[in-house]
Motif scaffolding. Structure first.
Motif, short mmCIF file in Angstrom:
data_model
loop_
_atom_site.label_atom_id
_atom_site.label_comp_id
_atom_site.label_asym_id
_atom_site.label_seq_id
_atom_site.Cartn_x
_atom_site.Cartn_y
_atom_site.Cartn_z
N TRP A 516 13.77 56.42 40.00
CA TRP A 516 14.94 56.08 40.79
C TRP A 516 15.39 57.24 41.66
O TRP A 516 15.80 57.05 42.82
N ILE A 517 15.33 58.45 41.13
CA ILE A 517 15.69 59.63 41.92
C ILE A 517 14.73 59.80 43.09
O ILE A 517 15.13 60.12 44.22
N TYR A 518 13.44 59.60 42.83
CA TYR A 518 12.43 59.72 43.88
C TYR A 518 12.71 58.72 45.01
O TYR A 518 12.71 59.09 46.20
N PHE A 519 12.97 57.47 44.66
CA PHE A 519 13.27 56.46 45.67
C PHE A 519 14.58 56.78 46.40
O PHE A 519 14.70 56.54 47.61
N ILE A 598 5.57 60.03 42.29
CA ILE A 598 6.64 59.14 41.81
C ILE A 598 6.79 59.26 40.30
O ILE A 598 7.89 59.33 39.77
N ARG A 599 5.66 59.31 39.61
CA ARG A 599 5.68 59.47 38.15
C ARG A 599 4.88 60.72 37.80
O ARG A 599 3.66 60.70 37.77
N ALA A 600 5.59 61.80 37.55
CA ALA A 600 4.93 63.06 37.24
C ALA A 600 4.42 63.06 35.80
O ALA A 600 5.00 62.42 34.92
N ASN A 601 3.35 63.82 35.57
CA ASN A 601 2.74 63.85 34.24
C ASN A 601 1.86 65.09 34.14
O ASN A 601 0.99 65.31 34.99
N TRP A 602 2.10 65.93 33.14
CA TRP A 602 1.28 67.12 32.90
C TRP A 602 0.65 67.01 31.52
O TRP A 602 1.29 66.57 30.57
N TRP A 603 -0.61 67.44 31.42
CA TRP A 603 -1.29 67.38 30.14
C TRP A 603 -2.06 68.67 29.92
O TRP A 603 -2.51 69.32 30.86
#
Length: 702
Positions: A516-519, A598-603
């Motif tokens: 929502w923040i990104y949009f 839009i959906r960040a993800n670190w692994w």
């Protein structure tokens, strides 16, 4: 004699009033730029907070204190008032660092601006004069127009980088490098030409429409009847009447140049104000400002926070504003030398009949067909004869057992567009992300247009002057500052970036609040420009002559809007929605290259991949696919082929669709299709019953 003196006096009054109007317009423009500078100053001085160990907490800790915000503002103002340049984090001489990067960018912008003015005007004149002639030259010119308008800037940049990689590999030994080149031809001229592609086409289209509007006018007919050669008529009579169109195009053209400069300098690894600005904002290469790093033990990750340098960042942003003003003054000065003093020709040719429109429905048909093919491929991706998106190709053996290669693998018959570093088929990943991308971009574009339409309605129809001023400031802010820079300035605020994060020992992911923040940030960047455009169209409709009959008949401004203006604005809203879909899609792609997805993800990776934290594709959209592979683009250019090709295909299809919509909107309807559309009837009945009776009476009179 008295009549002559009176005319002279009246002429003096008109000239004085015109001079006052010009001074007021200039003062309004300068004041708007000052307000923009103040907003940028406050945004840069916003405290970025303190990030500490996130291994023992559910989310990274960040702080915000108003006292710190006020201290930042006070320190910067004190540095300016005392004549100091301010203390930079990286260097004690920030002005020297800024000036070191200004000249390369200024050189690039001046070359591009010259190409835009010369080539755009020449092409527009040629297309406008030969608009009714179907020859190989006009067909080629129109083809170039559609191609360059449809293909995004970053597609050309990445194609050149991939070409240099291909020429240098496989024993060809042809060393032509564009990224990081210091040669004038490959390091300056080629980036300048790419920078000018879209603005040239914008000016060419505007000049073409201006030239077409001059036909059927008496002064051209008279000049031709006197036997004056066509070339002289074009240069002496037709071209001066296009100066007003060129002057009106300066601000959007300069905005396009600055926006494209972000892509060109960054992807070409070219020294300039954009790279300097990114470094001052904390971005290092394609890495975002915040990155997790491993510690000992590895199950206790820390957040690496690259230094945000407010002094350098503010100076670079001010340089962007000054460059915008410099190019605008140069453009206006050139037009002034050529004889433009603000006059414009108020007449125009009649609209073409819908049955005899030059393009016809082919553009809309082809664009819609391309979109349906792409959506169908995404819908039935699992049925296509390609590897599954979850399948991994980890090892390839050569002729001998010692020849073993690991992903990413280049394009081949088994993987048409290659694989990523994990061995996933990139074509399959891009196809599976089609529906998700269209849903997300469509939602963002619809949100932008809906909010902008509400703002434009309130400012123009309801005549809220304060809101009109806000829209103007809003549009000016993100015209002087590219949208990518605006999003990065806002998303780097810790309270926004870390909202909704979930921290695990080997995996960090972000929740729905981050989406929502990104949009919301995309809407914030795009909404002012769209609202200003819709407001302009509403004002133009209310100033047409037929609206006087609406006022005389007793209609209020709101009633006149629903009876006379809504039908036109519905078409313009559809056109704006398609154009905004393209803009949002390209913006998401560029942000994805900077690993702002839009959906960040670190692994935390494990063997056989390099140890450390890596950005992972947490969603199937194309922006996430670009973000997951952007760090490997320099070494393996094919890792971005799939999303870039799909984005280019979509942009071309939408541009063709938009062309068809514009032809319908700008065509005179035939007698059979002159009735009110069904959507307009439904809206009018729902809002005000008496409007429907008015429409019925008008159709009866027809």
């Amino acid at each position: 004699m008295a009549y002559t003196q009176s005319n002279i006096a009246n002429t003096g009054v008109v000239q004085t009033a015109g001079g006052r109007f010009k001074m007021r317009a200039l003062a309004a423009r300068v004041s708007s730029w000052l307000v923009v500078i103040v907003v940028l100053f406050l945004l840069v001085e916003f405290p970025r907070g303190v990030l500490v160990d996130g291994g023992q907490a559910t989310s990274p800790i960040h702080t915000f204190k108003w006292r710190q915000f006020i201290d930042n503002i006070h320190q910067q103002l004190h540095a300016w008032l005392t004549g100091s340049a301010g203390q930079s984090v990286e260097s004690s001489t920030p002005l020297r660092d800024v000036l070191h990067n200004v000249l390369p960018s200024l050189e690039l912008l001046l070359i591009s601006f010259a190409v835009v003015l010369v080539m755009g005007t020449a092409k527009g004149l040629y297309d406008g004069v030969h608009t009714a002639v179907r020859s190989p030259g006009t067909v080629l010119s129109n083809g170039v127009q559609w191609t360059l308008e449809a293909v995004p800037d970053f597609t050309w940049v990445m194609a050149l980088i991939a070409l240099s990689f291909w020429l240098d590999q496989r024993g060809r030994n042809i060393h032509v490098f564009f990224a990081g080149s210091t040669n004038f031809w490959t390091g300056t001229l080629v980036p300048a030409l790419i920078l000018s592609l879209l603005p040239v086409m914008y000016v060419a289209r505007a000049v073409r429409l201006a030239v077409e509007s001059q036909f059927e006018q008496q002064y051209l007919t008279t000049a031709s009847a006197k036997g004056i050669p066509q070339g002289r008529v074009v240069v002496r009579h037709l071209l001066p009447n296009c100066y007003g169109t060129i002057a009106a195009s300066l601000i959007p053209v300069i905005g396009m140049l600055l926006s494209a400069l972000v892509v060109v300098e960054f992807l070409f690894a070219r020294r300039g104000i954009v790279n300097g600005l990114f470094q001052s904002m904390g971005n290092s290469g394609a890495l975002p400002v915040y990155s997790p790093v491993s510690t000992v033990p590895s199950n206790n990750p820390l957040v690496m926070y690259y230094n945000f340098d407010p002094v350098l960042c503010l100076y670079y942003l001010l340089v962007c504003v000054l460059m915008f003003a410099l190019l605008w003054l140069i453009g206006r000065g050139i037009l002034r030398i050529l004889g433009f003093h603000g006059q414009t020709n108020p007449f125009s040719a009649r609209l073409r009949n819908a049955r005899t429109a030059s393009t016809g429905p082919w553009a809309l048909t082809v664009g819609a067909f391309m979109l349906m093919v792409l959506l169908a491929a995404g819908l039935f991706a699992n049925k296509l004869p390609i590897p599954k998106a979850t399948a991994k190709d980890l090892l390839h053996f050569g002729k001998s057992i010692t020849q073993v290669s690991t992903p990413p693998f280049p394009p081949s018959p088994s993987h048409w567009l290659g694989t990523d570093v994990e061995g996933h088929d990139l074509l399959s990943l891009a196809l599976h992300g089609t529906l998700t991308t269209f849903g997300e971009v469509g939602a963002a574009a619809f949100l932008v247009v809906a909010v902008a339409a509400l703002l434009a309605f309130s400012s123009s129809v309801l005549e809220l002057q304060g809101l009109r001023w806000i829209i103007h400031m809003w549009s000016t802010l993100f015209t002087l500052i590219p949208g990518v820079i605006g999003v990065l300035l806002l998303i780097n605020i810790p309270q926004l970036y870390w909202a909704g994060v979930h921290v695990l020992p080997d995996h960090w992911t972000w929740g729905p609040i981050h989406v929502w923040i990104y949009f919301a940030l995309l809407c914030l960047v795009e909404c002012g420009r769209v609202a200003s455009n819709l407001q302009f169209h509403l004002d133009a409709e209310f100033h047409k002559e037929y609206m006087e009959a609406a006022w005389v008949s007793g209609n209020s401004r709101i009633g006149a809007f629903f009876i006379h203006v809504l039908r036109t604005m519905l078409g313009i809203a559809v056109e704006t929605l398609v154009a905004e879909f393209v803009r949002v899609l390209v913006l998401i792609a560029v942000l994805g290259y900077l690993q702002v997805a839009i959906r960040a993800n670190w692994w935390l990776s494990e063997p056989p991949w390099p140890a450390g934290w890596h950005f992972n594709q947490s969603a199937s959209d194309w922006g996430a696919l670009i973000a997951a592979n952007s760090n490997y683009f320099r070494a393996y250019p094919w890792v971005l082929f799939a999303p870039i090709l799909f984005i280019t295909w979509t942009v071309i299809a939408l541009n063709l669709t938009l062309t068809g919509i514009q032809k319908w909107l700008n065509s005179e309807p035939t007698r059979r299709s002159a009735s009110y559309p069904l959507a307009f009837r439904i809206v009018s009945i729902w809002i005000k019953p008496e409007i429907n009776s008015s429409l019925h009476l008008q159709e009866t009179n027809l």
